[in-house]
Enzyme design. Structure first.
Site, PDB file in Angstrom:
ATOM      1  CG  ASP A  61      -2.106   0.947   1.057  1.00 51.52           C
ATOM      2  OD1 ASP A  61      -3.161   0.479   0.594  1.00 51.52           O
ATOM      3  OD2 ASP A  61      -1.969   2.149   1.347  1.00 51.52           O
TER       4      ASP A  61
ATOM      5  CG  ASP B 263       6.491   4.924  -9.661  1.00 55.45           C
ATOM      6  OD1 ASP B 263       7.185   4.309 -10.496  1.00 55.45           O
ATOM      7  OD2 ASP B 263       6.868   5.959  -9.092  1.00 55.45           O
TER       8      ASP B 263
ATOM      9  CG  ASP C 167     -10.414  -3.410  -2.767  1.00 56.54           C
ATOM     10  OD1 ASP C 167     -11.039  -2.620  -3.507  1.00 56.54           O
ATOM     11  OD2 ASP C 167     -10.795  -3.704  -1.628  1.00 56.54           O
TER      12      ASP C 167
ATOM     13  CB  CYS D 239     -16.120   0.427  -3.136  1.00 50.97           C
ATOM     14  SG  CYS D 239     -14.821   1.583  -2.698  1.00 50.97           S
TER      15      CYS D 239
END
Length: 387
Positions: A238, A268, A287, A340
Site C-alpha cells: 500500500d 508507479d 482492490d 467500490c
C-alpha cells in the site's frame, strides 16, 4: 431550541474538504456544552441535508423548513429528531420513501431526483440510476463476518436484545451504530460490508498458493482470503505505511503471522520493479483506489461535493495499475480487479482498456449490487493471464 438552528447555520459552512465525520467531531470539540442528544440531532440534520438537499425543490423555504423535510425523508422517527420533524401524520413518518415522496408532492413540495447527481456518469450494468440515487437517503447497515463461534454470536446478540439478520451463513446485518465491540470478542468477527464479503466467493484459493494484495489498505480482503484458506502465503503493499501497520495489528489480532509488506505505489512501474523485482504470484487481489461511489450512502458529502474530473483521473490510475501488475501474476493465474464504484468509467471501461495490450482475458465481471441489502455496491472482474 433556537441554539440548534444557530449551530446548523454554522455547520453548513462546511466545504467538503475534510470527511464530514471528522468535521463534525472537530466542531463539537469546540462546543463541549453540546450534550450527546444535541450532537446526535445536529449530525442527523447535517447528514440529511447533504443526502437530499439538491433534490428538494423548495425555492421559497427557509433553512429550518428544508432541514425538517430532509429529516422526514432520510430518517425514521427517532427520539432525538422527533421534535424537529414536520407536523405530518405519524403514520407517514415511518412510511417507505416512495410514499413520503408522493405525500410531499401532494402538498406542493416537488422532488427532482436527477438533481442529486447532475453529472449523470453512466453506471455499471446491474445498477439502476434512480434506485442508486434514492439509496443515498439512508445510512447503510452495519455488517459483520462471523469467523467462529457462530452459535455463541447469535446467543450474545439475542441476550443483548440486538436486532440482527443473516444475509448468508456468515454475514450478519445490524443497525448502523451497534457497538458490537462491546458485545462480541474481537477474534469472533470482522466488521466488513456484505458486498465486500461477497468478493471472497470469487477467490477460491488453493492450499499453499502465493497471493499478492497490491492495494491492501487495512487488509480486509487479505484477512478474508486467509480465513478461506489459512495455508496461503500473502504479500501486501500500500502507499501508506500507517495503514500497513494497522494491517499487521489486525493479522496478529486474528491469530495470523503478519504478511510480508511493502510500502509502494503500484501505479508507479519503477517502484513496483524496485521492490518486487521479478516476483510472480499465483493470484493477485487488486482492490484499487476509486471514487467510492458505491459507498456514498455512508458519506453523502462526497456525492454533494463531487467533481467529475476525479473519475477521469482515477480511472487513468486504475488502468495503469492493471497494466503494471499484469505480468506479476503467473500464466494461468488470476487478477481480481475490485472497486467500490458504480461508474462504468472505473469498472468495465478500465477492464476493456487493460486487456487490449496485456496477456489478460476476462473470465467474468459483475456489479455486486448492495442496494437490496442496504449495503455498499462493488464491482469485481476476474482476469486470467493466458500467457
Amino acid at each position: 431550541m433556537r441554539y440548534i438552528w444557530q449551530h446548523i447555520e454554522a455547520l453548513l459552512q462546511y466545504d467538503g474538504r475534510l470527511p464530514l465525520t471528522h468535521y463534525l467531531k472537530n466542531y463539537f470539540r469546540q462546543y463541549p456544552k453540546l450534550g450527546s442528544r444535541d450532537r446526535k440531532l445536529l449530525s442527523a440534520m447535517v447528514y440529511s441535508y447533504y443526502r437530499c438537499r439538491k433534490a428538494l425543490v423548495m425555492p421559497d423555504a427557509n433553512l429550518e423548513e428544508v432541514i425538517r423535510v430532509a429529516l422526514f425523508l432520510c430518517n425514521n422517527p427517532e427520539k432525538h429528531t422527533a421534535a424537529f420533524l414536520p407536523s405530518f401524520p405519524e403514520a407517514i413518518l415511518s412510511a417507505p420513501v416512495e410514499e413520503k415522496m408522493q405525500f410531499l408532492k401532494e402538498r406542493g413540495i416537488e422532488l427532482n431526483i436527477p438533481a442529486i447527481f447532475p453529472q449523470q456518469l453512466p453506471l455499471s450494468e446491474g445498477i439502476k440510476n434512480e434506485a442508486w440515487l434514492l439509496s443515498m437517503w439512508h445510512q447503510p447497515q452495519l455488517f459483520i463476518r462471523i469467523r467462529k463461534e457462530k452459535s455463541a454470536v447469535v446467543k450474545k446478540l439475542t441476550a443483548e436484545n440486538i436486532a440482527f439478520s443473516f444475509v448468508n451463513d456468515h454475514c450478519v446485518a445490524l443497525h448502523n451504530g451497534t457497538s458490537v465491540d462491546k458485545i462480541l470478542p474481537a477474534d469472533w468477527y470482522v466488521v466488513q460490508d456484505a458486498s465486500s464479503q461477497q468478493t471472497g466467493s470469487f477467490f477460491q484459493p488453493k492450499k499453499k498458493e502465493n497471493w499478492y494484495d497490491c492495494c491492501s489498505g487495512a487488509g480486509g480482503k487479505s484477512l478474508l482470503l486467509k480465513d478461506l484458506e489459512p495455508s496461503v502465503t500473502i504479500t501486501v503493499s500500500d502507499v501508506r505505511d500507517s495503514i500497513l501497520h494497522n494491517l499487521r495489528l489486525r493479522f496478529n489480532q486474528y491469530g495470523y503471522s503478519a504478511p510480508k509488506s511493502y510500502t509502494l505505489d503500484v501505479s508507479d512501474a519503477s517502484q513496483l520493479k524496485l521492490q518486487l523485482g521479478s516476483q510472480q504470484f499465483d493470484n493477485i487481489i487488486a482492490d484499487v483506489p476509486c471514487s467510492g461511489s458505491g459507498t456514498w450512502a455512508r458519506t453523502p458529502e462526497q456525492l454533494y461535493f463531487f467533481d467529475p474530473e476525479f473519475v477521469t483521473e482515477i480511472s487513468k490510475r486504475q488502468t495503469t495499475i492493471l497494466h503494471n501488475i499484469a505480468d506479476k501474476v503467473k500464466p494461468g493465474g488470476k487478477i481480481f480487479y475490485i472497486t467500490c464504484s458504480v461508474f462504468k468509467a472505473e469498472n468495465e471501461n478500465v477492464v476493456a482498456a487493460a486487456i487490449k495490450d496485456t496477456s489478460l482475458e476476462i473470465e467474468s465481471m459483475q456489479i455486486i449490487n448492495g442496494l437490496t441489502n442496504q449495503a455498499d455496491s462493488m464491482f469485481i472482474a476476474v482476469l486470467k493471464r493466458i500467457v
